[in-house]
Design an enzyme around this catalytic site. Structure first.
Site, PDB file in Angstrom:
ATOM      1  N   GLY A 230       0.843  -1.199   0.000  1.00 37.62           N
ATOM      2  CA  GLY A 230       0.000   0.000   0.000  1.00 37.62           C
ATOM      3  C   GLY A 230       0.874   1.243   0.000  1.00 37.62           C
ATOM      4  N   LEU A 231       0.235   2.370  -0.133  1.00 39.92           N
ATOM      5  CA  LEU A 231       0.949   3.645  -0.206  1.00 39.92           C
ATOM      6  C   LEU A 231       1.720   3.921   1.086  1.00 39.92           C
ATOM      7  CD1 LEU A 231      -1.891   5.884  -1.723  1.00 39.92           C
ATOM      8  CD2 LEU A 231       0.095   4.940  -2.929  1.00 39.92           C
ATOM      9  N   SER A 232       2.694   4.808   0.990  1.00 42.86           N
ATOM     10  CA  SER A 232       3.407   5.251   2.184  1.00 42.86           C
ATOM     11  C   SER A 232       2.401   5.938   3.120  1.00 42.86           C
ATOM     12  CB  SER A 232       4.501   6.239   1.774  1.00 42.86           C
ATOM     13  OG  SER A 232       5.171   6.702   2.922  1.00 42.86           O
TER      14      SER A 232
ATOM     15  N   SER B  67      -0.052   4.353   4.605  1.00 39.67           N
ATOM     16  CA  SER B  67      -1.352   3.655   4.607  1.00 39.67           C
ATOM     17  C   SER B  67      -1.533   2.837   5.890  1.00 39.67           C
ATOM     18  CB  SER B  67      -1.493   2.763   3.367  1.00 39.67           C
ATOM     19  OG  SER B  67      -0.434   1.828   3.310  1.00 39.67           O
ATOM     20  N   GLY B  68      -0.437   2.435   6.526  1.00 33.56           N
ATOM     21  CA  GLY B  68      -0.544   1.696   7.790  1.00 33.56           C
ATOM     22  C   GLY B  68       0.143   0.332   7.784  1.00 33.56           C
ATOM     23  N   LYS B  69       0.992   0.067   6.814  1.00 35.42           N
ATOM     24  CA  LYS B  69       1.637  -1.259   6.708  1.00 35.42           C
ATOM     25  C   LYS B  69       2.464  -1.591   7.951  1.00 35.42           C
ATOM     26  CE  LYS B  69       3.817   0.024   2.977  1.00 35.42           C
ATOM     27  NZ  LYS B  69       3.272   1.412   2.908  1.00 35.42           N
ATOM     28  N   SER B  70       3.373  -0.697   8.318  1.00 36.02           N
ATOM     29  CA  SER B  70       4.273  -0.986   9.457  1.00 36.02           C
ATOM     30  C   SER B  70       3.488  -1.070  10.759  1.00 36.02           C
ATOM     31  CB  SER B  70       5.341   0.105   9.588  1.00 36.02           C
ATOM     32  OG  SER B  70       6.114   0.175   8.430  1.00 36.02           O
TER      33      SER B  70
ATOM     34  N   SER C  25       5.868  -1.856  -2.292  1.00 35.61           N
ATOM     35  CA  SER C  25       5.817  -2.831  -3.408  1.00 35.61           C
ATOM     36  C   SER C  25       4.747  -2.433  -4.433  1.00 35.61           C
ATOM     37  CB  SER C  25       5.603  -4.254  -2.889  1.00 35.61           C
ATOM     38  OG  SER C  25       4.589  -4.355  -1.930  1.00 35.61           O
TER      39      SER C  25
HETATM   40  P1  ADP Z   1       3.325   2.742   6.215  1.00 39.23           P
HETATM   41  O1  ADP Z   1       4.125   1.673   6.899  1.00 39.23           O
HETATM   42  O2  ADP Z   1       2.262   2.178   5.327  1.00 39.23           O
HETATM   43  O3  ADP Z   1       4.162   3.754   5.511  1.00 39.23           O
HETATM   44  P2  ADP Z   1       2.814   3.643   8.911  1.00 39.23           P
HETATM   45  O4  ADP Z   1       2.339   2.373   9.570  1.00 39.23           O
HETATM   46  O5  ADP Z   1       4.231   4.058   9.134  1.00 39.23           O
HETATM   47  O6  ADP Z   1       2.507   3.530   7.328  1.00 39.23           O
HETATM   48  O7  ADP Z   1       1.890   4.860   9.328  1.00 39.23           O
HETATM   49  C1  ADP Z   1       0.477   4.791   9.304  1.00 39.23           C
HETATM   50  C2  ADP Z   1      -0.129   5.839  10.234  1.00 39.23           C
HETATM   51  O8  ADP Z   1      -1.549   5.721  10.171  1.00 39.23           O
HETATM   52  C3  ADP Z   1       0.275   5.644  11.685  1.00 39.23           C
HETATM   53  O9  ADP Z   1       0.474   6.904  12.259  1.00 39.23           O
HETATM   54  C4  ADP Z   1      -0.973   4.954  12.294  1.00 39.23           C
HETATM   55  O10 ADP Z   1      -1.125   5.240  13.665  1.00 39.23           O
HETATM   56  C5  ADP Z   1      -2.106   5.571  11.481  1.00 39.23           C
HETATM   57  N1  ADP Z   1      -3.323   4.743  11.370  1.00 39.23           N
HETATM   58  C6  ADP Z   1      -4.581   5.214  11.547  1.00 39.23           C
HETATM   59  N2  ADP Z   1      -5.498   4.225  11.390  1.00 39.23           N
HETATM   60  C7  ADP Z   1      -4.807   3.102  11.100  1.00 39.23           C
HETATM   61  C8  ADP Z   1      -5.214   1.758  10.836  1.00 39.23           C
HETATM   62  N3  ADP Z   1      -6.506   1.377  10.828  1.00 39.23           N
HETATM   63  N4  ADP Z   1      -4.255   0.851  10.561  1.00 39.23           N
HETATM   64  C9  ADP Z   1      -2.947   1.225  10.550  1.00 39.23           C
HETATM   65  N5  ADP Z   1      -2.504   2.486  10.793  1.00 39.23           N
HETATM   66  C10 ADP Z   1      -3.423   3.434  11.082  1.00 39.23           C
END
Ligand code: ADP
Length: 208
Positions: free
Chosen positions: A39-41, A43-46, A114
């Site tokens: 998913g996009l940067s 989006s919540g992956k990590s 990805s």
């Molecule tokens: P990515 O790894 O995709 O770049 P991050 O996990 O680093 O994204 O950041 C996602 C942000 O979105 C975090 O600050 C997280 O707290 C917030 N967030 C809000 N709702 C959700 C959710 N349902 N699942 C995952 N992250 C969420």
């Protein structure tokens, strides 16, 4: 010993080890799998991968490992940039790491944008079919940009970053992912539990 050739046409002889993935998994009490978050940067992956790993380790005694994009780019893939070619090589190498780790019997969680469908499908194809779970962390660009957990969107809008997925570089949505999580409307804990339920239903893990 079976002789095969690698892509450089060198003859290689993989040693047929006596202990198989099945035996390694049996000791661990669960099956091996790859949870591939895409998913996009922002989006919540990590965040999701981290929460799911916590649940798997602490509630299900699972043996896991989280591969996060930035950590891999700091070490194993430090020689790669963000061109299309390098992004493809980045994901290919991660796929090979996943292949080794699943053979070791672990549940791997990967958090990589990805962006290219073909690259993700290539990873799917180097793994046993029932072990690859593509999880589409689906979140509108506007929400990701508002969250901007690493300040990257701000930097691209200031012209400090050139290649950025979703803005100057494409993101190809999964066509047939095992799971879609809409993180802009579903809270973190519900998303995490849906992943755990998927693993229970697929008999990768079982209740203790
Ligand atoms: P990515 O790894 O995709 O770049 P991050 O996990 O680093 O994204 O950041 C996602 C942000 O979105 C975090 O600050 C997280 O707290 C917030 N967030 C809000 N709702 C959700 C959710 N349902 N699942 C995952 N992250 C969420």
């Amino acid at each position: 010993m079976a002789k095969i050739h690698n892509t450089m046409d060198n003859p290689i002889y993989p040693y047929p080890t006596s202990i198989t993935e099945n035996e390694r998994s049996k000791i661990k009490g669960h099956k091996a799998a790859v949870l591939w978050f895409t998913g996009l940067s922002g989006s919540g992956k990590s965040t999701l991968a981290n929460r799911v790993e916590q649940i798997l380790c602490l509630e299900f005694n699972s043996h896991t490992y989280l591969l996060d994009g930035d950590i891999i780019r700091e070490g194993l893939n430090r020689d790669l940039g963000f061109s299309e070619k390098d992004r493809t090589e980045n994901i290919r190498r991660v796929g090979e790491v996943c292949r080794l780790f699943t053979d070791a019997g672990l549940i791997i969680l990967t958090a990589f944008i990805s962006p290219f469908r073909e690259d993700r499908d290539r990873v799917r194809n180097v793994l046993p079919e029932e072990k690859f779970f593509e999880i589409y962390v689906d979140c509108p660009l506007s929400v990701c940009e508002q969250r901007d957990p690493k300040g990257l969107y701000k930097r691209i809008r200031n012209g400090q970053i050139v290649e950025f997925t979703g803005i100057t570089s494409p993101y190809e949505e999964p066509l047939n992912p095992e799971l879609i999580l809409k993180t802009a409307v579903v809270d973190l804990e519900t998303c995490a539990r849906r992943i755990v339920d998927m693993l229970l239903n697929s008999r990768i893990i079982s209740t203790l």
